[in-house]
Design an enzyme around this catalytic site. Structure first.
Site, PDB file in Angstrom:
ATOM      1  N   VAL A 561       0.837  -1.402  -0.117  1.00 36.77           N
ATOM      2  CA  VAL A 561      -0.113  -0.044   0.084  1.00 36.77           C
ATOM      3  C   VAL A 561       0.768   1.009  -0.072  1.00 36.77           C
ATOM      4  O   VAL A 561       0.504   2.541   0.189  1.00 36.77           O
ATOM      5  CB  VAL A 561      -0.825  -0.040   1.319  1.00 36.77           C
ATOM      6  CG1 VAL A 561      -1.965  -1.036   1.001  1.00 36.77           C
ATOM      7  CG2 VAL A 561      -0.411  -0.098   2.631  1.00 36.77           C
ATOM      8  N   ASP A 562       2.372   1.126  -0.204  1.00 41.12           N
ATOM      9  CA  ASP A 562       2.914   2.469  -0.151  1.00 41.12           C
ATOM     10  C   ASP A 562       3.710   2.326  -1.398  1.00 41.12           C
ATOM     11  O   ASP A 562       3.271   1.737  -2.608  1.00 41.12           O
ATOM     12  CB  ASP A 562       4.174   2.069   1.096  1.00 41.12           C
ATOM     13  CG  ASP A 562       4.947   0.619   0.992  1.00 41.12           C
ATOM     14  OD1 ASP A 562       4.752  -0.163  -0.155  1.00 41.12           O
ATOM     15  OD2 ASP A 562       5.723   0.413   1.759  1.00 41.12           O
ATOM     16  N   ASP A 563       4.610   3.271  -1.661  1.00 43.33           N
ATOM     17  CA  ASP A 563       5.180   3.518  -2.927  1.00 43.33           C
ATOM     18  C   ASP A 563       6.329   2.413  -3.351  1.00 43.33           C
ATOM     19  O   ASP A 563       7.236   2.667  -3.748  1.00 43.33           O
ATOM     20  CB  ASP A 563       5.836   4.719  -2.924  1.00 43.33           C
ATOM     21  CG  ASP A 563       4.607   5.960  -3.046  1.00 43.33           C
ATOM     22  OD1 ASP A 563       3.523   5.620  -3.511  1.00 43.33           O
ATOM     23  OD2 ASP A 563       4.917   7.041  -2.375  1.00 43.33           O
TER      24      ASP A 563
END
Ligand code: PRX
Length: 692
Positions: A561-563
């Site tokens: 859910v992050d980059d």
């Protein structure tokens, strides 16, 4: 009470459900094809009856104890290893809550041990000296080798003695840049024997990436080899290391010794780049040292290794693991998740350059005195049947790989699989990214002949070992689900505000308490450790993954859910790729997103704007891809460069990645609200240029 304990209790009832009985009958009747309709895939009664954990009840009993009495549970297991001195009163002390002070995790503090001793000497004393520790299969079929535990110990001691002779001491870092030769695990074990901290750099990283890691951990010695053959290609590793070392020396971080293994099968000595005084051939020095080397006894909390991994900012993070807890945890997870037996032949296709190769090629299996297969080559060379050729050749019984390989072999067709018997296979494993149900079914039905349970192990570089994983034989599987938490692991799914959600739900995957294999810090940056993992949801470790839990308490991982993008099971930070792209003199700005990819899971999709007046061309596209290859490594090369006259930004200048992701996946009717953009027209421009 713990919500998972309640699931565990209800799971014990699972096999008595009506649908379950139907499945069980199908298994008994030999119709256990995992198909679209079959939600649950049961282990065969024959498998379960011989399994270490043979029923949900047995798991429930052990899981309950691991949560209610973690100190007792883990001490009992730790006592099976050799400790020069037992740990203190407190088995575990932890602070997970930044609001209460610095985050800290300690297991078996005060205990004195050595992981290399436990992998080798202890097993030899137990009578495994003549058992094969490693089988080595070279890139070219027909080239192979092997080492027994006795022979491995001799080799490890010789290298350990050499390292001591050049001044490596307890706590010193050693960088290892080697392909999958037996010398790679040998080098790791030699370091741990003398208390040195190894930092393995995957031999696909570029010179710049090596230099960055060397500058961060300042090793005295770098260990490499001249070259390796992967498939039909020769990769000159020493040249890459040489460039890195030259850069490091210029930046005031010189390395004294570059120990170079002469990999004769790939290249001759004469054509290897060389710097006298710094470079030395492994074969010229190491075999001259004695085959006995005293162990350096270390505290359970002394560092064992550093492994750099990508995060959401440009700089890779040095994940630090310590000795005692990591040892106990990798050994235990290996044993139960693969239902390990002394007669097994184990093959994990991961490279030791990644965490999987640390925990489940080297330490976990060797702590169990397993016979481990090390494969140097490419899994589709000379053809797509290579894996099964190897399985039959060595009678591999546990085969652990990544979904990307499963998908790529699936695409090549069943005929490559069916050509080989594969009847030695007993347990299959998957790691690195969510395995899509259709790949799961192919793996199960075609590779495993509907006979071998699949352990879909969810974990991370940071976690050291499996956190959520099937225990084959214990309970039915659901294709695509990592199923249930391992002993001692308390997952929590939280919402945006950090509130834990119970029952059937989706959200962010966190962990509530520490487990022995958890990383202790990011090297030299404890603050970043706290910020990245413990501040988003105070009181929890935040994994960075999204997850849902179904009505039966099964966990389904849904991706980062992050980059961070997951390409073929390799974590790549979008920011790292962006900073490589913008270092190109003609690139003004870059925004990188992940996009679904049939084989790799995710592909790298880069939007770039160019410096004023520079025209976009095929040549420029190639040189943009090349800059990423040379700064990070070939595995991070973008799959698509999308030339953009402008990027969609908010009025405050923030790039709207949500819109870029939709454009990258050609979901133009799902762009959402674009009215807040500073220049809404750039969206249409981007769509028009999508296939240029
Ligand atoms: O997103 C998850 C994915 O891989 C990430 C960890 O990557 P890395 O630290 O490089 O370690 C890979 C090998 C452990 C996780 O945050 N991941 C790993 N295993 C699975 C997975 N996603 C779904 N299912 C898995 N079995």
């Amino acid at each position: 009470t713990d919500s998972h304990l309640r699931h565990v209790d209800s799971m014990a009832l699972l096999p008595s459900g009506a649908g379950a009985i139907q499945h069980l009958n199908a298994v008994i009747l030999g119709e256990a094809l995992a198909s679209e309709e079959n939600d649950l895939v049961f282990p065969s009664p024959g498998f379960s009856s011989q399994a270490l954990i043979s029923s949900p009840e047995k798991y429930g009993e052990m899981y309950r104890r691991s949560i209610e009495d973690p100190a007792g549970f883990w001490s009992d297991i730790a006592s099976e290893f050799y400790w020069k001195q037992k740990w203190g009163e407190q088995v575990c002390s932890e602070n997970f809550d930044v609001r209460k002070g610095p985050v800290s995790i300690e297991w078996f503090k005060g205990g004195v041990t050595n992981i290399c001793y436990n992998c080798l000497d202890r097993n030899i004393e137990a009578g495994f000296g003549d058992k094969v520790a490693m089988y080595w299969e070279g890139n070219e079929p027909g080239f192979d080798d092997k080492l027994t535990y006795n022979e491995l110990l001799d080799k490890v001691c010789q290298l350990a003695n050499y390292l001591i002779s050049v001044g490596v001491k307890k706590g010193d870092a050693v960088v290892i840049y080697l392909p999958m030769l037996m010398e790679l695990p040998i080098a790791m074990l030699a370091c741990s024997r003398i208390g040195a901290v190894h930092s393995v750099v995957f031999a696909g990283f570029s010179a710049e990436s090596i230099a960055q890691r060397i500058t961060d951990c300042k090793p005295k010695v770098v260990i490499t080899c001249n070259a390796v053959k992967r498939g039909a290609k020769v990769i000159k590793l020493k040249e890459i290391v040489d460039a890195a070392l030259t850069e490091c020396a210029q930046n005031g971080c010189p390395v004294d010794v570059c120990l170079t293994y002469d990999n004769k099968l790939a290249m001759d000595r004469e054509s290897t780049v060389w710097k006298d005084g710094r470079d030395i051939w492994w074969q010229d020095v190491v075999p001259k040292f004695p085959t006995k080397c005293e162990v350096e006894w270390v505290d359970a909390e002394d560092p064992l290794f550093l492994l750099y991994t990508s995060g959401s900012t440009g700089k890779p993070k040095g994940v630090l693991h310590t000795t005692g807890g990591y040892m106990v945890y990798t050994a235990t997870t290996f044993k139960y998740a693969f239902d390990y037996k002394q007669s097994d032949i184990y093959w994990c296709t991961a490279d030791c350059g990644w965490i999987t190769g640390h925990s489940y090629v080297t330490y976990g299996p060797m702590l169990n005195a397993a016979s481990v297969l090390i494969f140097e080559g490419a899994p589709t060379y000379p053809d797509s049947g290579r894996c099964w050729d190897i399985v039959d050749k060595y009678k591999v019984s546990i085969f652990y790989t990544a979904p990307t390989l499963v998908r790529s072999l699936m695409r090549d067709g069943d005929q490559y699989v069916k050509r080989y018997s594969r009847k030695s296979l007993r347990v299959l494993g998957s790691v690195g990214e969510p395995i899509n149900p259709s790949a799961w079914r192919w793996f199960y039905n075609v590779v495993g002949d509907s006979r071998c349970p699949i352990s879909d192990t969810w974990w991370q570089t940071e976690t050291g070992g499996f956190l959520i994983t099937p225990l084959p034989g214990a309970w039915p599987q659901k294709p695509g689900s990592a199923t249930y938490p391992f002993f001692g692991v308390q997952p929590a799914i939280v919402d945006e505000k950090g509130n834990e959600i119970e029952g059937e739900c989706s959200g962010y995957l966190c962990i509530k308490r520490s487990w022995p294999g958890a990383f202790r810090t990011l090297y030299g940056d404890h603050e970043r450790y706290e910020t990245t993992y413990f501040k988003a949801f105070p009181g929890y470790y935040f994994s960075g993954d999204g997850c849902s839990r179904d009505k039966d308490g099964y966990y389904w991982l849904t991706g980062r859910v992050d980059d961070v993008i997951n390409v073929s099971g390799h974590r790549i930070g979008t920011a790292e790729v962006e900073s490589a792209l913008v270092s190109h003199p003609q690139c003004a700005e870059a925004a990188v997103v992940g996009v679904e990819h049939e084989v790799k899971g995710q592909g790298i999709y880069a939007f770039v704007t160019l410096v004023e007046g520079v025209p976009y061309s095929e040549e420029l596209r190639k040189s943009l891809v090349a800059v990423v290859r040379s700064q990070i490594g070939a595995f991070a090369a973008p799959d698509k460069i999308h030339w953009a006259p402008g990027l969609p930004k908010t009025r405050s200048g923030k790039i709207m990645r949500r819109i870029l992701r939709k454009i990258a996946s050609r979901q133009y009717d799902e762009l959402g609200d674009t009215s807040t953009l500073a220049e809404p027209q750039v969206v249409q421009q981007l769509i028009d240029l999508a296939d240029v």
